[in-house]
Design an enzyme around this catalytic site. Structure first.
Site, PDB file in Angstrom:
ATOM      1  N   GLY A 201      43.614  48.420  43.154  1.00 20.91           N
ATOM      2  CA  GLY A 201      42.361  47.781  43.716  1.00 20.91           C
ATOM      3  C   GLY A 201      42.284  46.232  43.673  1.00 20.91           C
ATOM      4  CG  ASP A 202      39.728  43.898  46.136  1.00 16.57           C
ATOM      5  OD1 ASP A 202      38.835  44.573  45.260  1.00 16.57           O
ATOM      6  OD2 ASP A 202      39.172  43.697  47.259  1.00 16.57           O
ATOM      7  N   GLY A 205      36.582  44.670  43.548  1.00 20.64           N
ATOM      8  CA  GLY A 205      36.447  46.113  43.727  1.00 20.64           C
ATOM      9  C   GLY A 205      36.700  46.811  42.355  1.00 20.64           C
ATOM     10  CB  VAL A 206      39.690  47.768  40.523  1.00 20.51           C
ATOM     11  CG1 VAL A 206      40.059  48.237  39.355  1.00 20.51           C
ATOM     12  CG2 VAL A 206      39.607  48.789  41.730  1.00 20.51           C
ATOM     13  N   GLY A 207      38.707  44.832  39.361  1.00 17.26           N
ATOM     14  CA  GLY A 207      38.715  43.929  38.363  1.00 17.26           C
ATOM     15  C   GLY A 207      37.288  43.494  37.554  1.00 17.26           C
ATOM     16  CD  GLU A 245      50.746  34.305  30.493  1.00 17.30           C
ATOM     17  OE1 GLU A 245      50.714  33.087  31.472  1.00 17.30           O
ATOM     18  OE2 GLU A 245      51.531  35.384  30.949  1.00 17.30           O
ATOM     19  CD  GLU A 378      50.683  27.880  37.402  1.00 17.78           C
ATOM     20  OE1 GLU A 378      51.434  28.218  36.666  1.00 17.78           O
ATOM     21  OE2 GLU A 378      49.283  28.144  37.345  1.00 17.78           O
TER      22      GLU A 378
END
Length: 479
Positions: A201-202, A205-207, A245, A378
């Site tokens: 998932g994204d 929704g999940v993280g 990281e 970056e």
């Protein structure tokens, strides 16, 4: 078309709580190549509960038992190497040789290193009358990025398993195929039910529910600095451990005594590996001003020789991962031109003959100053910035003048001089003449994150330290 519609939770492949999917786009063709189930907070709850239930038994397993499991994973991994390589090429555009080579080699190397470290790791030691015990921290939420999917899964999952932790893995939604196959490998290896769980998932929704979950004891995140800040915020109310990281803008200092043409050619070839999508990429190359003309010509020739194209063929560089990534890189290349950097080779647009796919021209800028946007941000693409310096003090000052501090390199013939310069760089991994070691700690200073991965150092963040004073009886002072 790949279809992955189940999650791995509690030792079984299960349906998600909601019937939602997301599309995965092949960056070489710009066409949908797969659909993957999209998880929710309810799926995270189930996975965390499974990991919590499995923790007491797994945390008490012997070192020998955990080594046996890791060795079986290694066998199953090699059986699926070709499948993993094909998935990497399809989901993120890694050229076939790179996908089946370094991408898989990194994961296999971290697995072998975890076994080696575990065989000699000290979980208990007596200091005077106090017993120092290193115990598994508990349930770990592992959130990994799209750019080196297997590597980043490996440096989290294998140390977590080795130290006796249980876990829930959320791979990037941009490169989910390799994560799914990885779960199949662990299932085939007989990892006990609930020890390893996968929810796709994204971030929202999940993280977010994973990093905020009250039954998750630590979160290990790799990705952008922006996303890392959000993960830390989500985790803060639970006072859980968070290791990160994050981004980098690493400097490669080429000393005056170096074989300049060879070092510049190596620097260009290394930078464009994985289409430049590497957090530790040495994207700022510092050259003595007295040798600048020679360096620019060497960089131009090296970049001119790089082959870009269909990642299923014999090329050095494939596409970048997505249209959004392509647009970001293009905007930064244009910004470099606008701010006065000299475009040596490359530039905006796709390489000739590549009208479809998110391909970026290998690009070299010279006359870059450290206040330019392309020297500060970056880029995460095949773009090299060449900066000049007059003496070593100035070179070190330029290298350290960054919001980041993930990596660096010093190239030179005089090893003692290179060592002295390496000591002065404020970064977590500083190679000398492109040194590499699976046992070397990997992680960053400043906005490049906190904590360390790789080798023995990668175990520490998955362990709590308990002191038990009075464990031993103090010796009689009269004896």
């Amino acid at each position: 078309m790949r279809e992955y519609t189940k999650f791995y939770i509690g030792g079984d492949w299960v349906d998600p709580a909601e019937s939602r999917t997301f599309d995965v786009v092949n960056p070489a063709t710009e066409q949908v190549c797969g659909r993957v189930a999209a998880g929710s907070a309810e799926d995270v709850d189930r996975a965390v509960a499974a990991a919590r239930a499995a923790f007491p038994a797994w945390s008490r397993t012997s070192v020998a038992d955990r080594i046996a499991v890791l060795r079986t994973i290694s066998e199953r991994f090699e059986e699926r190497r070709a499948d993993l390589a094909a998935a990497l090429t399809e989901e993120m555009g890694a050229p076939a040789a790179l996908a089946g080579g370094f991408h898989c080699d990194l994961a296999a190397g971290h697995l072998a290193t975890a076994i080696e470290v575990l065989e000699g790791f000290t979980f208990e030691e007596l200091r005077g009358t106090t017993l120092i015990v290193r115990e598994p921290i508990g349930v770990c939420g592992l959130i990994t990025p799209w750019n080196w999917p297997l590597n980043q899964i490996a440096v989290k999952v294998f140390p977590a398993l080795a130290t006796g932790c249980t876990m829930v893995l959320k791979p990037s939604e941009q490169s989910p195929f390799s994560g799914q196959i990885f779960a199949e490998i662990l299932a085939a290896a007989g990892v006990p039910a609930g020890v390893f769980n996968l929810v796709q998932g994204d971030g929202p929704g999940v993280g977010v529910p994973l990093s905020a979950h009250p039954d998750v004891d630590m979160v290990s995140f790799t990705g952008s600095t922006r996303a890392g800040v959000e993960v830390a915020r989500n985790a803060a109310p639970g006072v859980k451990r968070v290791t990160q990281e994050l981004g980098g803008k690493s400097a490669n200092i080429v000393l005056d005594d170096a074989d300049l043409p060879a070092n510049v050619a190596t620097a260009v070839a290394t930078l464009v590996v994985n289409s430049g999508q590497t957090c530790s990429a040495l994207s700022r190359m510092l050259i003595p001003n007295s040798r600048m003309a020679e360096a620019i010509e060497a960089a131009r020739q090296a970049a001119e020789a790089i082959t870009v194209g269909d990642p299923t063929g014999d090329v050095a560089v494939g596409p970048v991962v997505s249209g959004a990534q392509f647009d970001k890189i293009q905007a930064l290349i244009r910004k470099g031109i606008e701010e006065g950097a000299t475009l040596v080779i490359g530039g905006p647009g796709r390489p000739a003959g590549l009208d479809t796919g998110y391909y970026v021209k290998p690009t070299v800028f010279a006359d870059v100053t450290n206040d330019m946007t392309i020297a500060r941000e970056e880029i995460f693409g095949p773009v090299l910035c060449i900066l000049g310096y007059d003496d070593l003090d100035q070179a070190v000052a330029i290298a350290n003048d960054s919001d980041y501090g993930l990596a660096g390199n010093v190239a030179g013939a005089d090893l003692e001089q290179a060592r002295a310069v390496a000591r002065r760089l404020r970064a977590g991994w500083v190679g000398i003449n492109d040194g590499f070691d699976f046992h070397c700690p990997f992680g960053g200073y400043r906005k490049s994150g906190n904590g360390r991965e790789w080798g023995e150092f990668g175990f520490e963040d998955y362990l709590e330290i308990k002191g038990i004073p009075g464990w031993a009886t103090a010796p009689d002072p009269g004896q």
